[in-house]
Design an enzyme around this catalytic site. Structure first.
Site, mmCIF file in Angstrom:
data_model
loop_
_atom_site.group_PDB
_atom_site.id
_atom_site.type_symbol
_atom_site.label_atom_id
_atom_site.label_comp_id
_atom_site.label_asym_id
_atom_site.label_seq_id
_atom_site.Cartn_x
_atom_site.Cartn_y
_atom_site.Cartn_z
ATOM 1 N N ASP A 52 -6.214 -2.515 3.117
ATOM 2 C CA ASP A 52 -6.692 -1.399 3.928
ATOM 3 C C ASP A 52 -7.076 -1.981 5.285
ATOM 4 O O ASP A 52 -7.907 -2.897 5.355
ATOM 5 C CB ASP A 52 -7.905 -0.748 3.253
ATOM 6 C CG ASP A 52 -8.370 0.512 3.957
ATOM 7 O OD1 ASP A 52 -7.516 1.219 4.528
ATOM 8 O OD2 ASP A 52 -9.575 0.785 3.926
ATOM 9 N N ARG A 76 0.835 -1.204 0.000
ATOM 10 C CA ARG A 76 0.000 0.000 0.000
ATOM 11 C C ARG A 76 0.864 1.245 0.000
ATOM 12 O O ARG A 76 1.792 1.380 0.789
ATOM 13 C CB ARG A 76 -0.914 0.030 1.216
ATOM 14 C CG ARG A 76 -1.646 1.361 1.325
ATOM 15 C CD ARG A 76 -3.008 1.257 1.815
ATOM 16 N NE ARG A 76 -3.664 2.561 1.814
ATOM 17 C CZ ARG A 76 -4.609 2.896 2.645
ATOM 18 N NH1 ARG A 76 -5.019 2.026 3.546
ATOM 19 N NH2 ARG A 76 -5.173 4.073 2.586
#
Length: 161
Positions: free
Chosen positions: A97, A84
């Site tokens: 996430d 990420r």
């Protein structure tokens, strides 16, 4: 002293099912932390821009002695390990996430951390997995997980496993 914390897990890039499963396993490896439960995985349309793949989401319950800010930092480390890039875009595609949804009975409102998570009460992809593993959980200032989940439609959620 250990605290019960709930983590929202999502992915829509780089084999999302594998990303979510790997994240669930890695949560159990955080210092001073053990995973107590994890929901089923659910596929759902993306929140935000529609020109991205569907998400796979789940919720995990942890018991942790990490302070909330340290837990958040550990979660962000797991996101970075998964690839990420925190480029400031909201609601874009991402390999992983991790959101700190609930941390014990605490309400936290700081620049870098808000708990309960600000979107928790309106997101089916969080509430239904949360209610699956902890229906009686009292979300500080909001009500029970089951009560909150009953207020949002699960029509867009499809169980993956």
């Amino acid at each position: 002293m250990a605290v019960q914390a709930f983590i929202g897990i999502g992915s829509n890039l780089a084999d999302p099912v594998a990303q979510v499963r790997r994240a669930i396993d890695r949560l159990d490896q955080l210092p001073e932390t053990s995973r107590r439960a994890a929901s089923r995985l659910y596929r759902n349309p993306p929140m935000g821009p529609a020109d991205q793949p569907d998400y796979v989401n789940a919720v995990a319950e942890l018991e942790t002695a990490l302070p909330p800010q340290a837990l958040l930092a550990a979660l962000q480390g797991l996101e970075a390990d998964a690839g990420r890039d925190r480029d400031g875009r909201r609601w874009g595609a991402r390999p992983l996430d991790l959101d700190l949804l609930v941390y014990g009975d605490r309400e936290i409102d700081e620049a870098a951390l808000t708990v309960p998570h600000p979107g928790l009460a309106s997101r089916a992809f969080v509430l239904h997995p949360l209610a699956e593993i902890a229906p009686a959980l009292s979300v500080p200032g909001l009500g029970t997980a089951a009560g909150l989940a009953a207020r949002v439609s699960a029509d867009d959620l499809v169980a993956v496993e």
